[in-house]
Design a protein around this motif. Structure first.
Motif, PDB file in Angstrom:
ATOM      1  N   LYS A 259      -5.911  -7.221 -23.884  1.00  0.00           N
ATOM      2  CA  LYS A 259      -4.520  -6.894 -23.570  1.00  0.00           C
ATOM      3  C   LYS A 259      -3.576  -8.052 -23.866  1.00  0.00           C
ATOM      4  CE  LYS A 259      -5.362  -3.318 -20.088  1.00  0.00           C
ATOM      5  NZ  LYS A 259      -5.127  -2.889 -18.683  1.00  0.00           N
TER       6      LYS A 259
ATOM      7  N   GLU B 245      -0.276  -7.767 -26.073  1.00  0.00           N
ATOM      8  CA  GLU B 245       1.045  -8.140 -25.563  1.00  0.00           C
ATOM      9  C   GLU B 245       1.721  -9.132 -26.496  1.00  0.00           C
ATOM     10  OE1 GLU B 245       0.268  -9.589 -21.653  1.00  0.00           O
ATOM     11  OE2 GLU B 245      -0.121  -7.595 -20.812  1.00  0.00           O
TER      12      GLU B 245
ATOM     13  N   THR C 141      -1.386   0.021 -29.813  1.00  0.00           N
ATOM     14  CA  THR C 141      -0.748   0.259 -28.517  1.00  0.00           C
ATOM     15  C   THR C 141      -0.393   1.719 -28.284  1.00  0.00           C
ATOM     16  OG1 THR C 141       1.497  -0.095 -29.380  1.00  0.00           O
ATOM     17  CG2 THR C 141       0.267  -2.047 -28.631  1.00  0.00           C
TER      18      THR C 141
ATOM     19  N   GLN D 255       2.328   3.103 -28.864  1.00  0.00           N
ATOM     20  CA  GLN D 255       3.725   3.197 -28.437  1.00  0.00           C
ATOM     21  C   GLN D 255       4.545   3.667 -29.643  1.00  0.00           C
ATOM     22  OE1 GLN D 255       4.865   2.751 -25.406  1.00  0.00           O
ATOM     23  NE2 GLN D 255       3.147   1.726 -24.384  1.00  0.00           N
TER      24      GLN D 255
ATOM     25  N   ARG E 136      -2.087   8.238 -21.204  1.00  0.00           N
ATOM     26  CA  ARG E 136      -2.053   6.846 -21.634  1.00  0.00           C
ATOM     27  C   ARG E 136      -2.627   5.948 -20.525  1.00  0.00           C
ATOM     28  NH1 ARG E 136       0.962   4.683 -25.510  1.00  0.00           N
ATOM     29  NH2 ARG E 136       2.224   6.577 -25.618  1.00  0.00           N
ATOM     30  N   ASP E 137      -3.488   5.030 -20.914  1.00  0.00           N
ATOM     31  CA  ASP E 137      -4.085   4.033 -20.020  1.00  0.00           C
ATOM     32  C   ASP E 137      -5.081   4.612 -19.022  1.00  0.00           C
ATOM     33  OD1 ASP E 137      -2.566   2.021 -21.229  1.00  0.00           O
ATOM     34  OD2 ASP E 137      -0.895   2.327 -19.840  1.00  0.00           O
TER      35      ASP E 137
ATOM     36  N   THR F 200      -9.267   8.098 -21.583  1.00  0.00           N
ATOM     37  CA  THR F 200      -8.552   7.882 -22.846  1.00  0.00           C
ATOM     38  C   THR F 200      -8.920   6.530 -23.449  1.00  0.00           C
ATOM     39  OG1 THR F 200      -6.688   9.216 -22.047  1.00  0.00           O
ATOM     40  CG2 THR F 200      -6.277   7.754 -23.915  1.00  0.00           C
ATOM     41  N   THR F 201      -8.944   5.516 -22.606  1.00  0.00           N
ATOM     42  CA  THR F 201      -9.269   4.166 -23.071  1.00  0.00           C
ATOM     43  C   THR F 201     -10.673   4.116 -23.664  1.00  0.00           C
ATOM     44  OG1 THR F 201      -7.818   3.217 -21.382  1.00  0.00           O
ATOM     45  CG2 THR F 201      -9.456   1.760 -22.366  1.00  0.00           C
TER      46      THR F 201
END
Length: 825
Positions: free
Chosen positions: A559, A563, A624, A626, A742-743, A747-748
């Motif tokens: 992570k 980031e 990500t 996103q 998400r998260d 899913t991960t």
């Protein structure tokens, strides 16, 4: 020895003909015999260390891409025929470069030369005074640029000659790669070689008529120095100007024709398997088996070659060629990681090796190398499951995060090879920051290792493992200037197991001892004078590094790395994107107060800036999930198409065709130290077509590949990254659609299964309850959903999907099986 401990178990470009008669007119005596200026001898990016090849060595640039190279002290001249940072001492001279932000231009701000930056002021002066232009091109971490400045541009007499008779322009090639490419094309075409510093003489309308690279200040035997060169150019300018101009014009026109890249009407891209096979065969022919890499020496990392070989394996896994391709890539990466080109103390990779065994490097560190090598190493970890490769990828990003990162989220460009020795003195030496004497190691690591044979000390174990010798481990032929005499470049000479056996201690103990020793040495390094740091932040290289953090972070599930990748994305949008003008900016700079600064007017981005940032954003999206990054990638691609697309011949121009000061509209046709922006764009267009449903982008990608058909068919080794794009077109991309929260853990787990595999021909999407961007563009996604309320993977081709999968291991098997079947199909 290294080569024994890790021995493998299994297994010319065309140029425009130079106008030689014009060169003879300038340099030759009256009897017509030609003076020898020393031959075309190059030293590959800035180091004097490697013994120069013979003057006849003109290895084709296509087969051994060596961008970022420079001439050795020998000179070649073509006719249209340390740190160098600011000194604390008072300056006798200050010119207008003091107002610039480029670290390279600032290095020349106190020369006794009336320097101008590239721009209209200089052009107007040349035209109003009818003077020739002297254009000097380099970059701030270029060793021979430093040498030429010290010898010639700080010389009062040469400074007067230049300032009185020429309009002198200094150019940072990293700020203006478009201008650099035009005049380097001229030098290479008229001489067969090139490099930096590049010295070009232009007419007031910017047309080149004489080109060269490094010149010594005064004559050296039969080799003319810069003072002589300037005098003779002035004589010819005054007495033979029409011939200079007409022949320069003639060569420029020939270059326009010779560098044209365009598709023929009705043509299609070449067949991918044939092109890929030829590319593999050409790489295999140049492969050096003992230590990996693609020539004996000097030896460059060439990540584009390694990525091609792993992609080639991915569709040829069951063939001997595919197995050999993978072995070539992994062996090269392993040897590099163990070699001196890898900084074992402070991480990261140096620019290239001056020898065949990756031992003695040129010590410069470039951001673009770190970015591409991090991706290559994490890819190697995916295909091999070897921890070594993942560790090296993390190691690279540790160096970049610590030494090349700006607090704004951007990344600096490079660290110099030269620095002041810790022992003192004003003269900078190559590698001084990185090398060690045996006595330094013994003094730092004196403790006896408990239980070791013969009462060995920590120094004994370290020196054995890393090849440290009392007299130094750099051979004289690798150090012609004596800069590394008595010094050691660390290189892993034995496996940990062999070192363990040699001293009678456990492998675990050896690992701990070596790690502790490296940490102590890293601490010592922090007290040494550091090399010059080029704090310029380039959009293109930041785009490459964005890809590195995103891809390594995704594979490792780290992570913090993800980031940091997102922070880079925000940096690019805040500091290198002009939203009002819808334009990427080429670069920004670190200010004196550590703030981000921009020049006025800023330099607009070039094709490479768009292509590499778009690629980075696509990788960031897949890491990500996103969609803001996917949206911006789409926006940038639309803008790139407007600015650079060639509607007549296909493909993208490297720079804005409307810029009248750039005399050649070039399409980069070689993947070298950096991949060609057209190669990356072919992949971007294909990926974006699958994310947006835009068939015009798929067609545009095909048109681009068609424009480069001749090059791909004849010498695919020149474009291995474009060959990868051609393969992706041929085998078509799989859509992997994950439906889930998400998260959420389920899913991960599915995403981790996807990211654990090297799948070069795929796009990854996440559909959750809030997703709208993708569903608007791809309505078929609305029909996909979770099965039984848990995260579900849909693996599709052209959105014809296999049965949904909810188990991560089953998904991993499905993706592996499909990859294995790809070759048969």
């Amino acid at each position: 020895m290294l080569r024994l401990a890790w021995r493998r178990s299994a297994f010319q470009s065309s140029h425009v003909e130079p106008a030689r008669f014009l060169s003879a007119a300038l340099w030759g005596p009256a009897d017509g015999t030609r003076r020898n200026s020393g031959g075309n001898i190059r030293c590959l990016r800035q180091t004097p260390r490697p013994p120069p090849p013979t003057p006849g060595d003109k290895s084709p640039l296509l087969l051994h891409p060596q961008p970022a190279c420079c001439l050795s002290p020998s000179v070649f001249m073509s006719m249209a025929s340390g740190d160098g940072g600011p000194s604390s001492a008072p300056h006798r001279h200050t010119n207008r470069l003091a107002k610039e932000r480029s670290p390279y231009l600032l290095q020349h701000a106190h020369n006794p030369v009336d320097w101008y930056p590239w721009g209209q002021e200089a052009f107007d002066k040349a035209r109003s005074e009818d003077k020739p232009i002297f254009l000097s091109v380099g970059y701030s971490t270029c060793h021979w640029c430093h040498v030429m400045e010290r010898e010639s541009f700080e010389d009062e007499e040469i400074g007067r000659i230049l300032s009185d008779n020429f309009v002198c322009i200094k150019l940072d090639r990293e700020e203006r790669p478009d201008v650099d490419k035009v005049y380097m094309t001229f030098v290479q075409a008229t001489s067969g070689g090139g490099g930096w510093p590049m010295s070009i003489w232009l007419t007031p309308d910017l047309k080149p008529f004489i080109g060269g690279t490094y010149f010594p200040p005064r004559d050296q035997g039969r080799r003319p120095g810069l003072k002589t060169v300037l005098t003779r150019i002035l004589e010819q300018w005054q007495n033979n100007r029409p011939a200079l101009e007409s022949n320069g014009e003639r060569i420029l026109e020939a270059l326009k024709k010779g560098t044209a890249v365009a598709a023929n009407p009705g043509e299609s891209p070449p067949l991918a398997p044939d092109v890929a096979n030829r590319c593999f065969q050409q790489l295999a022919h140049s492969y050096e088996e003992d230590y990996g890499g693609f020539r004996d020496s000097p030896k460059f990392p060439s990540p584009v070659n390694l990525m091609f070989l792993m992609s080639y394996w991915s569709v040829n896994r069951s063939t001997s060629e595919g197995i050999e391709a993978l072995q070539m890539a992994l062996h090269t990466l392993r040897m590099m990681a163990l070699g001196g080109i890898h900084d074992h103390v402070a991480q990261g990779f140096h620019r290239y090796s001056t020898d065949s065994s990756w031992h003695v490097p040129h010590f410069e560190k470039m951001l673009y190398d770190q970015a591409q090598l991090a991706v290559a190493y994490i890819t190697a970890s995916q295909v091999s499951d070897e921890q070594l490769f993942a560790d090296v990828a993390k190691d690279i990003l540790l160096y970049v995060s610590r030494d090349l990162s700006d607090k704004s989220g951007g990344f600096y460009s490079a660290e110099d090879a030269d620095s002041v020795p810790a022992s003192g003195g004003a003269v900078k030496r190559e590698g001084a920051f990185c090398v060690w004497t045996a006595s330094e190691v013994r003094e730092l690591l004196p403790d006896v290792v408990e239980g070791a044979n013969g009462g060995a000390t920590h120094a004994d174990v370290f020196m054995h493992h890393y090849g440290v010798k009392e007299q130094g481990n750099v051979a004289p032929e690798q150090d012609p200037h004596g800069e590394l005499e008595g010094q050691n470049v660390l290189i892993v000479r034995y496996s940990v197991e062999l070192t363990s056996a040699r001293f009678g201690i456990s492998v675990e103990k050896v690992n701990k001892l070596l790690a502790a020793a490296r940490a102590k040495m890293a601490e010592v390094r922090t007290s040494r004078p550091r090399p010059h740091l080029d704090t310029k932040m380039l959009a293109s290289w930041n785009g490459l590094m964005l890809s590195a953090y995103a891809r390594v972070g995704a594979v490792l599930g780290d992570k913090a790395l993800l980031e940091r990748a997102a922070q880079t994305g925000y940096f690019l949008k805040e500091h290198l994107w002009d939203g009002e003008r819808q334009t990427i900016l080429r670069c920004c700079y670190r200010g004196d107060q550590m703030e981000v600064q921009q020049i006025s007017p800023p330099i607009c981005g070039f094709l490479g800036d768009y292509a590499f940032v778009i690629c980075g954003l696509l990788d960031l999206y897949e890491a990500t999930l996103q969609t803001e990054w996917l949206q911006w990638a789409e926006e940038l691609q639309l803008r790139q198409d407007v600015l650079f697309w060639d509607h007549q011949g296909g493909g993208y121009f490297c720079s804005d065709p409307s810029d009248s000061t750039v005399l050649l509209q070039l399409k980069e046709d070689q993947d070298g130290a950096e991949p060609s922006a057209n190669s990356v764009s072919a992949s971007n267009l294909l990926r974006l077509s699958h994310y947006t449903g835009r068939q015009d982008w798929l067609q545009r990608s095909q048109q681009l590949l068609t424009a480069f058909s001749e090059r791909l068919t004849r010498v695919p080794i020149a474009l291995p990254e474009m060959v990868r794009s051609l393969m992706a077109q041929h085998y078509t991309l799989k859509q992997i659609v994950i439906c889930g929260q998400r998260d959420a853990p389920d899913t991960t787990s599915l995403l981790a299964a996807v990211n654990s595999l090297f799948l070069p021909h795929k796009v990854l999407m996440l559909i959750d309850d809030d997703e709208s961007f993708l569903c608007q563009r791809l309505p078929v996604l609305s029909s996909m959903s979770r099965q039984g309320g848990v995260a579900t993977a849909h693996v599709c081709q052209d959105f014809t999907c296999a049965l949904p999968v909810t188990d991560p291991q089953e998904l991993r098997r499905l993706l592996r099986d499909e990859a294995t079947e790809m070759r048969a199909e």
